[in-house]
Write an enzyme that holds these catalytic residues in place. Structure first.
Site, PDB file in Angstrom:
ATOM      1  N   SER A 142     -19.734  25.782 -24.458  1.00 14.27           N
ATOM      2  CA  SER A 142     -19.658  24.589 -25.281  1.00 14.27           C
ATOM      3  C   SER A 142     -18.555  24.780 -26.304  1.00 14.27           C
ATOM      4  O   SER A 142     -18.286  25.900 -26.738  1.00 14.27           O
ATOM      5  CB  SER A 142     -21.001  24.392 -25.979  1.00 14.27           C
ATOM      6  N   THR A 162     -43.770  21.708  -5.310  1.00  9.77           N
ATOM      7  CA  THR A 162     -43.745  20.307  -4.885  1.00  9.77           C
ATOM      8  C   THR A 162     -43.967  19.501  -6.162  1.00  9.77           C
ATOM      9  O   THR A 162     -44.651  19.982  -7.074  1.00  9.77           O
ATOM     10  CB  THR A 162     -44.843  19.979  -3.847  1.00  9.77           C
ATOM     11  N   HIS A 163     -43.379  18.342  -6.244  1.00  7.54           N
ATOM     12  CA  HIS A 163     -43.450  17.524  -7.465  1.00  7.54           C
ATOM     13  C   HIS A 163     -42.985  18.308  -8.688  1.00  7.54           C
ATOM     14  O   HIS A 163     -43.423  18.038  -9.807  1.00  7.54           O
ATOM     15  CB  HIS A 163     -44.868  16.998  -7.692  1.00  7.54           C
ATOM     16  N   TYR A 207      -7.394  -7.965  13.371  1.00  8.66           N
ATOM     17  CA  TYR A 207      -6.945  -7.330  12.128  1.00  8.66           C
ATOM     18  C   TYR A 207      -6.983  -8.321  10.975  1.00  8.66           C
ATOM     19  O   TYR A 207      -6.576  -9.482  11.104  1.00  8.66           O
ATOM     20  CB  TYR A 207      -5.513  -6.780  12.291  1.00  8.66           C
ATOM     21  N   SER A 240       0.840  -1.201   0.000  1.00 10.89           N
ATOM     22  CA  SER A 240       0.000   0.000   0.000  1.00 10.89           C
ATOM     23  C   SER A 240       0.872   1.247   0.000  1.00 10.89           C
ATOM     24  O   SER A 240       0.379   2.351   0.262  1.00 10.89           O
ATOM     25  CB  SER A 240      -0.916   0.003   1.234  1.00 10.89           C
ATOM     26  N   ASN A 249      -0.585  -2.769  13.081  1.00 10.66           N
ATOM     27  CA  ASN A 249      -2.055  -2.738  13.167  1.00 10.66           C
ATOM     28  C   ASN A 249      -2.552  -1.546  13.987  1.00 10.66           C
ATOM     29  O   ASN A 249      -3.468  -0.835  13.556  1.00 10.66           O
ATOM     30  CB  ASN A 249      -2.588  -4.045  13.759  1.00 10.66           C
ATOM     31  N   GLN A 287      -6.786  -2.839   4.743  1.00  7.26           N
ATOM     32  CA  GLN A 287      -5.928  -1.948   3.961  1.00  7.26           C
ATOM     33  C   GLN A 287      -6.731  -1.265   2.834  1.00  7.26           C
ATOM     34  O   GLN A 287      -6.352  -0.213   2.357  1.00  7.26           O
ATOM     35  CB  GLN A 287      -4.763  -2.754   3.382  1.00  7.26           C
ATOM     36  N   ASN A 297     -23.338  27.022 -19.521  1.00  5.59           N
ATOM     37  CA  ASN A 297     -23.840  25.812 -18.874  1.00  5.59           C
ATOM     38  C   ASN A 297     -23.443  25.753 -17.399  1.00  5.59           C
ATOM     39  O   ASN A 297     -22.343  26.175 -17.037  1.00  5.59           O
ATOM     40  CB  ASN A 297     -23.271  24.566 -19.582  1.00  5.59           C
TER      41      ASN A 297
HETATM   42  N1  ARG Z   1      -0.702  -1.534   5.501  1.00  2.00           N
HETATM   43  C1  ARG Z   1      -1.615  -2.180   6.384  1.00  2.00           C
HETATM   44  C2  ARG Z   1      -2.959  -1.471   6.398  1.00  2.00           C
HETATM   45  O1  ARG Z   1      -3.110  -0.462   5.833  1.00  2.00           O
HETATM   46  C3  ARG Z   1      -1.104  -2.229   7.773  1.00  2.00           C
HETATM   47  C4  ARG Z   1      -0.201  -3.363   7.935  1.00  2.00           C
HETATM   48  C5  ARG Z   1      -0.682  -4.420   8.790  1.00  2.00           C
HETATM   49  N2  ARG Z   1      -0.279  -5.590   8.149  1.00  2.00           N
HETATM   50  C6  ARG Z   1      -0.342  -6.804   8.663  1.00  2.00           C
HETATM   51  N3  ARG Z   1       0.060  -7.762   7.958  1.00  2.00           N
HETATM   52  N4  ARG Z   1      -0.788  -7.022   9.864  1.00  2.00           N
HETATM   53  O2  ARG Z   1      -3.911  -1.978   6.965  1.00  2.00           O
END
Ligand code: ARG
Length: 489
Positions: free
Chosen positions: A276, A156-157, A316, A28, A111, A321, A284
């Site tokens: 346009s 209304t409507h 977790y 990530s 976590n 993620q 517009n």
């Molecule tokens: N990048 C992870 C997230 O956004 C956090 C990492 C936790 N990873 C894990 N394998 N416990 O949630």
């Protein structure tokens, strides 16, 4: 054994897990740019606490904190490869400090770390949206104050219903946006709780001070249960619900103004219009169409989030993620849409004459005439029948006083003038007087709107203070953290 050997290489081992073809899928790191600054703050608060608790020596804390400054200066793009920003920053610290840099991750897990980072970043983002809602409310209130006497058709409507005023219309949205502000502030208060120190989910044998890290990071309280703290994402659902509700409010406002612009009731300023590429005459309301469309993104984000969270087991799971990206997307979309809506409202011109000309169209004063007869003692249902009959006779035009009288003779077997005066009927048929007569609490009469305007201004001032209190608390916490960090460096 030398210190070096006993401390190990300090390198995060990837030789066994997650170094293979799925590495990119797992990572990530790119999306985590959003929480880069948050992670540095969380690292600093954690390291200060570890030193204060004698879990890490002061000089090691100093080296780690100095390395974090350097990592910050280099920026997110300079981070080494990593499964996420937490791992990459830790690697970058270890690169600079050596194996002792690995002490940073004592008594915590990614976590609780990521949960803390999300909350840290999202609370600032939510305060920005709150600020945008206040600007929109200010634009609505200020424009309303200029138009308490500007009579317009009310619908209304989408059919002409009863005359109202531009002020009454605009304040109807101000009231809705005020509740949006309140929902966001409520959500903020539950975002701003600290999961840090929960570790993976099961606590830690180290003598951590969770209250201290919460304080250093400006959180109002600690989420105590460590399993809840590291895995709860209901704060995302709550925030996204508030954002989706607000986006829905905005979409209604945008739709109305698009329709009003179409009818010539309002002119958008050129800054909020597009033309346009082929039709040179076009002006517009594209900005408002995009505001209207933004609700689709946000509702999609809410749906995506809830679908991801539904049925996840404790504690977790890596699915998480993919959860917070929805909230960050939504908060950005809503901030932009609110900002543009505020600008469009503040700069639009309401065409008083066109509005007044059309205010009585479609016999929109009919209810007022029926009310008048009912106030003279006729049962409202009978009064309704008289006026409905007159409307039918007039075949789409507004009935004259003579038609009303003739219908009254038929339906009541009595002249209209036994109940009301001619002047009173003429007044009821006049849209401005019709509006002025509806002075019940919250009604469109200028006198009633004046009271609501005052209340809206007061609520706006209260919410502006509520925002400032939260912003000030965050600034104060950031200063405290910076001061504490500097004592180690
Ligand atoms: N990048 C992870 C997230 O956004 C956090 C990492 C936790 N990873 C894990 N394998 N416990 O949630």
């Amino acid at each position: 054994m030398s210190d070096e050997e006993s401390a190990g290489s300090g390198v995060i081992r990837r030789d066994r897990f997650s170094g293979g073809p799925a590495r990119g899928f797992l990572s990530s790191l790119a999306a985590d740019e959003r929480i880069f600054a948050a992670d540095l703050a969380v690292d600093r608060a954690h390291v200060v606490m570890l030193a204060e608790q004698d879990i890490v020596d002061d000089d090691v804390a100093g080296e780690i904190l100095t390395a974090l400054d350097d990592v910050e200066d280099a920026g997110h793009e300079a981070l080494p490869d990593g499964e996420d920003v937490h791992e990459a920053i830790e690697s970058a610290v270890i690169e600079r400090v050596g194996p002792d840099g690995g002490k940073m991750h004592t008594a915590r897990s990614r976590n609780d770390e990521v949960a803390t980072c999300i909350r840290y970043q999202l609370r600032a983002d939510v305060l920005e949206v709150v600020e945008d809602t206040l600007a929109l409310r200010e634009a609505l209130v200020e424009t309303a104050a200029e138009h308490t006497e500007t009579v317009m058709p009310g619908y209304t409507h989408l059919q002409p219903a009863q005359p109202t005023t531009v002020a009454h219309y605009l304040l109807s949205y101000e009231a809705a946006v005020a509740r949006d502000t309140a929902r966001l502030l409520d959500a903020y208060d539950r975002i701003n709780q600290s999961p840090l120190g929960a570790a993976a989910f099961a606590g830690t044998p180290f003598d951590v001070d969770r209250e201290r890290t919460a304080e250093l990071l400006g959180f109002d309280s600690v989420l105590s249960n460590s399993m809840d703290a590291s895995s709860a994402r209901d704060f995302l659902a709550e925030t996204l619900s508030a954002l989706a509700t607000h986006a829905t409010t905005l979409s209604g406002l945008a739709e109305d103004v698009i329709i009003f612009a179409n009818k010539g009731y309002v002119d958008l300023s050129d800054d909020y219009s597009s033309t346009s590429s082929i039709m040179p005459q076009k002006k517009n309301p594209d900005t408002l169409e995009l505001v209207r469309g933004s609700a689709g993104d946000v509702v999609g984000d809410l749906t995506g989030l809830l679908t991801t969270l539904k049925g996840l087991p404790r504690a977790y799971n890596r699915d998480l993620q993919r959860a917070h990206g929805h909230a960050f997307d939504a908060v950005d979309v809503v901030a932009n849409a609110t900002d543009v809506a505020a600008g469009a409202v503040a700069t639009a011109t309401w065409n008083d004459e066109t509005l007044a000309d059309e205010a009585a169209d479609g016999f929109s004063t009919a209810t007022g005439v029926a009310d008048l007869l009912a106030m003279a003692g006729l049962p409202f249902r009978t009064a309704h029948e008289v006026v409905a009959e007159a409307a039918a006779e007039a075949e789409g035009e507004n009935p004259s006083v003579a038609t009303l009288d003739a219908v009254a003779e038929e339906v009541l077997g009595a002249s209209l003038w036994e109940y009301v005066t001619r002047d009173a009927v003429e007044a009821a048929l006049d849209p401005a007087q019709s509006v002025a007569s509806r002075d019940s609490q919250g009604g469109p009469a200028p006198s009633a709107v004046a009271t609501d305007l005052d209340a809206a201004e007061q609520d706006l001032a209260t919410d502006t203070e509520a925002l400032a209190d939260r912003q000030d608390a965050l600034v104060a916490a950031a200063e405290t953290l910076a001061d504490e960090v500097s004592t180690y460096e």
